[in-house]
Design an enzyme around this catalytic site. Structure first.
Site, PDB file in Angstrom:
ATOM      1  CG  HIS A   1      -0.157  10.028 -25.040  1.00 45.86           C
ATOM      2  ND1 HIS A   1       0.075  10.469 -23.804  1.00 45.86           N
ATOM      3  CD2 HIS A   1       1.533   9.613 -24.507  1.00 45.86           C
ATOM      4  CE1 HIS A   1       0.172  10.415 -22.948  1.00 45.86           C
ATOM      5  NE2 HIS A   1       1.239  10.668 -23.078  1.00 45.86           N
TER       6      HIS A   1
ATOM      7  NE  ARG B   1      -0.592  16.716 -13.194  1.00 47.47           N
ATOM      8  CZ  ARG B   1       0.409  15.980 -12.487  1.00 47.47           C
ATOM      9  NH1 ARG B   1      -0.022  15.932 -11.221  1.00 47.47           N
ATOM     10  NH2 ARG B   1       1.347  14.745 -12.940  1.00 47.47           N
TER      11      ARG B   1
ATOM     12  CE  LYS C   1       4.963  17.635 -14.737  1.00 42.51           C
ATOM     13  NZ  LYS C   1       5.343  15.716 -15.604  1.00 42.51           N
TER      14      LYS C   1
ATOM     15  CD  GLU D   1      -4.256  15.136 -16.374  1.00 50.01           C
ATOM     16  OE1 GLU D   1      -2.872  15.752 -16.840  1.00 50.01           O
ATOM     17  OE2 GLU D   1      -4.237  14.161 -15.526  1.00 50.01           O
TER      18      GLU D   1
ATOM     19  NE  ARG E   1      -3.928  -1.979   1.810  1.00 48.54           N
ATOM     20  CZ  ARG E   1      -4.279  -2.655   2.686  1.00 48.54           C
ATOM     21  NH1 ARG E   1      -3.236  -3.267   3.935  1.00 48.54           N
ATOM     22  NH2 ARG E   1      -5.246  -3.963   3.032  1.00 48.54           N
TER      23      ARG E   1
ATOM     24  CG  HIS F   1       7.321  10.789 -24.494  1.00 45.82           C
ATOM     25  ND1 HIS F   1       5.590  10.085 -24.617  1.00 45.82           N
ATOM     26  CD2 HIS F   1       7.640  12.514 -24.690  1.00 45.82           C
ATOM     27  CE1 HIS F   1       5.245  11.990 -23.701  1.00 45.82           C
ATOM     28  NE2 HIS F   1       5.970  12.274 -23.800  1.00 45.82           N
TER      29      HIS F   1
ATOM     30  CD  GLU G   1       6.571  16.348 -22.928  1.00 49.01           C
ATOM     31  OE1 GLU G   1       6.095  16.806 -22.222  1.00 49.01           O
ATOM     32  OE2 GLU G   1       6.230  15.381 -23.166  1.00 49.01           O
TER      33      GLU G   1
ATOM     34  CG  HIS H   1       1.197  15.041 -23.785  1.00 48.58           C
ATOM     35  ND1 HIS H   1       1.699  16.033 -24.663  1.00 48.58           N
ATOM     36  CD2 HIS H   1       2.525  14.438 -23.499  1.00 48.58           C
ATOM     37  CE1 HIS H   1       3.333  16.322 -23.910  1.00 48.58           C
ATOM     38  NE2 HIS H   1       3.516  14.747 -23.480  1.00 48.58           N
TER      39      HIS H   1
ATOM     40  CG  ASN I   1      -2.452  15.857 -20.895  1.00 45.63           C
ATOM     41  OD1 ASN I   1      -1.345  14.605 -20.350  1.00 45.63           O
ATOM     42  ND2 ASN I   1      -2.695  15.982 -19.539  1.00 45.63           N
TER      43      ASN I   1
ATOM     44  CE  LYS J   1      -0.795  13.261 -15.351  1.00 41.53           C
ATOM     45  NZ  LYS J   1      -1.237  13.359 -16.355  1.00 41.53           N
TER      46      LYS J   1
END
Length: 356
Positions: free
Chosen positions: A242, A231, A217, A227, A115, A259, A179, A238, A235, A137
């Site tokens: 992606h 936030r 960021k 997000e 956990r 990427h 980025e 993206h 993206n 993330k």
């Protein structure tokens, strides 16, 4: 120099980072330290890092194969079993020494083992320094679908030392630069002009640009850690980027795209869509397209490729209620989130990219 991301996960640079890391180890006294590397960072980065760390007990090295293709639940399962076999407990610490795959996957493994155990990110690629390792993330891919499984859980700290960049090939540096370009497009025209003046950049300038990108960021993440709104601007490029990356990753006849290479294409497409739907200035669209294509090779797409890429977008994490949501620009530094885009315009965007 440090920055706070949502009141946790401060970012430290260079020697200051190693001082903070060793102070943390002394004060927290973890029961065990597990150092996650891939085969590249084991070879190129481990010795330098090991010289800097001060810990009395033996450190367990966990190694995974490099590459996005290994960022999956099978790799996680192997690491969870290794942690269990090596008697990791709730007071253990994981340090992720590597690029975006290592920091994303290592953060997820740590966040879910028993956990959650503490973890620290030490990014070794430009992409991980300015993006993947900052903001909490964590996650892995589900088949060919990027980052479908994960949690938001911040590292105890992030340690950035550009010394590691000396081990990177130029293709990886260019991937990370994408980025930085994204941060510029969503933040300010001044920063865009600075980061696209590549001929005048020195290594010292790069240090400053890395810090500025991290600041951009971290500021966004602090204001919107989960997000829910702001936030999402991170993206930019993206949604299609992606999908392009996922498509090329799982089609053996295609050359796999890094990427940043896929996101660079996604940013040109998103900027075209911004012109069509948000009145983004056409002269700036042309400038952005030329700047990006000056850095990244153009990629050819067949009609079948484009259709399959559009089909993949339905899995994007920003989507809700069956809608595909884009981040678009009214101007450089002026973002609009949750934009709906008809498929016809996406086809037009690819046509623009092929001819730009």
């Amino acid at each position: 120099m440090s920055h706070s991301a949502a009141n946790k996960g401060p970012v430290y640079f260079q020697e200051d980072g190693f001082i903070k890391l060793n102070t943390f180890l002394k004060e927290e006294n973890p029961s065990k330290i597990f150092l996650l590397v891939d085969n590249n960072t084991h070879r190129d980065c481990l010795a330098f890092f090991s010289e800097k760390i001060e810990f009395q007990e033996a450190i367990e090295i966990l190694e995974i194969e490099a590459g996005e293709i290994n960022k999956n639940l099978e790799t996680c399962s192997g690491l969870w079993n290794a942690l269990s076999d090596l008697d990791a407990d709730r007071k253990s610490l994981m340090i992720n020494l590597g690029g975006g795959v290592v920091t994303d996957l290592g953060g997820f493994v740590a966040s879910t083992f028993k956990r959650g155990i503490s973890y620290i990110n030490v990014p070794t690629s430009l992409l991980a320094m300015v993006d993947a390792s900052v903001g909490g993330k964590t996650g892995v891919d589900l088949g060919n679908l990027k980052n479908q499984i994960g949690v938001i859980n911040h590292a105890e700290m992030v340690l950035i030392d550009p010394t590691f960049l000396g081990t990177l090939p130029q293709t990886e540096m260019r991937s990370g630069l994408a980025e930085i370009l994204k941060h510029a497009l969503i933040s300010s025209e001044d920063y865009w002009n600075k980061v696209t003046n590549l001929s005048g950049l020195t290594l010292e300038d790069l240090d400053g640009i890395i810090k500025e990108s991290v600041e951009i960021k971290a500021k966004v993440v602090t204001e919107d850690p989960e997000e829910n709104g702001l936030r999402k601007t991170l993206n930019y490029g993206h949604t299609l980027g992606h999908a392009i990356e996922s498509y090329f990753l799982t089609h053996p006849e295609k050359t796999t795209l890094l990427h940043g290479e896929a996101i660079a294409i996604g940013m040109i497409l998103a900027t075209y869509l911004s012109k069509e739907l948000q009145e983004f200035p056409e002269d700036k669209l042309k400038e952005i397209s030329l700047k990006i294509l000056d850095i990244y090779d153009r990629v050819e797409f067949s009609k079948e490729d484009i259709q399959k890429i559009i089909d993949l977008m339905k899995y994007d994490k920003k989507n809700s209620h069956g809608n595909i949501n884009f981040v678009l620009l009214k101007d450089i530094g002026n973002t609009v989130i949750d934009c709906k885009v008809p498929n016809e315009l996406i086809w037009n965007a690819f046509e623009y990219y092929q001819k730009a």
